[in-house]
Design a protein around this motif. Structure first.
Motif, PDB file in Angstrom:
ATOM      1  N   SER A   1      83.879  63.517 -53.418  1.00  0.00           N
ATOM      2  CA  SER A   1      82.579  63.018 -52.979  1.00  0.00           C
ATOM      3  C   SER A   1      81.496  64.040 -53.278  1.00  0.00           C
ATOM      4  O   SER A   1      81.635  65.212 -52.927  1.00  0.00           O
ATOM      5  CB  SER A   1      82.593  62.743 -51.482  1.00  0.00           C
ATOM      6  OG  SER A   1      83.492  61.712 -51.208  1.00  0.00           O
ATOM      7  N   ILE A   2      80.447  63.574 -53.935  1.00  0.00           N
ATOM      8  CA  ILE A   2      79.284  64.416 -54.192  1.00  0.00           C
ATOM      9  C   ILE A   2      78.064  63.601 -53.797  1.00  0.00           C
ATOM     10  O   ILE A   2      77.842  62.521 -54.342  1.00  0.00           O
ATOM     11  CB  ILE A   2      79.183  64.820 -55.675  1.00  0.00           C
ATOM     12  CG1 ILE A   2      80.437  65.590 -56.100  1.00  0.00           C
ATOM     13  CG2 ILE A   2      77.938  65.665 -55.942  1.00  0.00           C
ATOM     14  CD1 ILE A   2      80.616  65.737 -57.573  1.00  0.00           C
ATOM     15  N   GLU A   3      77.302  64.104 -52.835  1.00  0.00           N
ATOM     16  CA  GLU A   3      76.168  63.352 -52.277  1.00  0.00           C
ATOM     17  C   GLU A   3      76.661  61.970 -51.862  1.00  0.00           C
ATOM     18  O   GLU A   3      77.604  61.853 -51.113  1.00  0.00           O
ATOM     19  CB  GLU A   3      75.045  63.259 -53.318  1.00  0.00           C
ATOM     20  CG  GLU A   3      74.131  64.459 -53.252  1.00  0.00           C
ATOM     21  CD  GLU A   3      72.849  64.244 -54.015  1.00  0.00           C
ATOM     22  OE1 GLU A   3      72.617  63.169 -54.561  1.00  0.00           O
ATOM     23  OE2 GLU A   3      72.076  65.211 -54.052  1.00  0.00           O
ATOM     24  N   ASN A   4      76.038  60.914 -52.414  1.00  0.00           N
ATOM     25  CA  ASN A   4      76.437  59.566 -52.003  1.00  0.00           C
ATOM     26  C   ASN A   4      77.331  58.898 -53.035  1.00  0.00           C
ATOM     27  O   ASN A   4      77.421  57.681 -53.087  1.00  0.00           O
ATOM     28  CB  ASN A   4      75.196  58.702 -51.756  1.00  0.00           C
ATOM     29  CG  ASN A   4      74.381  58.563 -53.014  1.00  0.00           C
ATOM     30  OD1 ASN A   4      74.407  59.439 -53.868  1.00  0.00           O
ATOM     31  ND2 ASN A   4      73.661  57.465 -53.138  1.00  0.00           N
ATOM     32  N   ILE A   5      77.969  59.679 -53.880  1.00  0.00           N
ATOM     33  CA  ILE A   5      78.866  59.064 -54.854  1.00  0.00           C
ATOM     34  C   ILE A   5      80.291  59.571 -54.658  1.00  0.00           C
ATOM     35  O   ILE A   5      80.512  60.675 -54.177  1.00  0.00           O
ATOM     36  CB  ILE A   5      78.421  59.322 -56.319  1.00  0.00           C
ATOM     37  CG1 ILE A   5      78.472  60.809 -56.666  1.00  0.00           C
ATOM     38  CG2 ILE A   5      77.045  58.758 -56.581  1.00  0.00           C
ATOM     39  CD1 ILE A   5      78.440  61.089 -58.149  1.00  0.00           C
ATOM     40  N   LYS A   6      81.250  58.718 -55.043  1.00  0.00           N
ATOM     41  CA  LYS A   6      82.656  59.114 -54.991  1.00  0.00           C
ATOM     42  C   LYS A   6      83.194  58.978 -56.396  1.00  0.00           C
ATOM     43  O   LYS A   6      83.178  57.879 -56.955  1.00  0.00           O
ATOM     44  CB  LYS A   6      83.427  58.164 -54.076  1.00  0.00           C
ATOM     45  CG  LYS A   6      83.402  58.583 -52.650  1.00  0.00           C
ATOM     46  CD  LYS A   6      84.353  57.741 -51.845  1.00  0.00           C
ATOM     47  CE  LYS A   6      84.228  58.096 -50.380  1.00  0.00           C
ATOM     48  NZ  LYS A   6      84.806  57.079 -49.530  1.00  0.00           N
TER      49      LYS A   6
END
Ligand code: SF4
Length: 164
Positions: free
Chosen positions: A54-59
């Motif tokens: 997960s990075i910020e609001n992305i997976k």
């Protein structure tokens, strides 16, 4: 709702689906196809050491030294999957992580599996920024985009909402 990979994908797949999802009308949990997609994701991700990050609001499904990999259950809408992957590359780039994109499409028959490669060039990034602005306009709009009336609607989680 912050723009994420699913919203980008839906924008290219169907603007109405994008609007409904981004405005939190989420009927996806009941969709058989969405469940299949998630099961493939979980299986493929558990096969890998670099699974779901997960990075910020992305997976993202997988990151190696060279590639960010996204896994899909088919290549039926390759354009939508491509832009979703490019969006992930852009988010990574904003963190100083430069990667190329690899899209793995896991078909029912293993021999039909396909792999596609994409790169985020400056030109493509500008185009993506333009699309992101348009998506923001779309999801903040007062009116819902019209029904598509296309064969792909039959496989959509919003089918009942749109047609019944
Ligand atoms: S059923 Fe068709 S029109 Fe409705 S959201 Fe899905 S793809 Fe779009």
């Amino acid at each position: 709702m912050k723009i994420n990979g699913t919203i980008i994908n839906y924008y290219f797949h169907c603007k109405r689906q994008c609007y409904l999802f981004a405005n939190r009308l989420n009927l996806e949990d009941n969709s058989e196809l969405v469940k299949i997609g998630k099961a493939i994701h979980e299986q493929k991700s558990s096969d890998s050491d670099n699974s779901e990050i997960s990075i910020e609001n992305i997976k993202v499904d997988k990151i190696t030294k060279e590639y960010l990999t996204e896994i899909k259950k088919s290549d039926s809408d390759i354009n939508a999957s491509k832009w979703q992957l490019l969006f992930y590359l852009k988010v990574l780039k904003s963190k100083g992580i430069i990667r190329k994109g690899k899209l793995e499409c896991v078909e029912k028959k293993k021999s039909d599996n396909k792999v596609y490669y994409f790169e985020l060039t400056d030109e493509i990034e500008k185009e993506l920024e333009f699309h992101i602005l348009d998506i923001k306009k779309l999801i903040n709009s007062e009116s819902i985009p019209t029904v598509l009336n296309k064969p792909k609607c039959k496989k959509c989680a919003y089918y009942e909402y749109c047609y019944i």
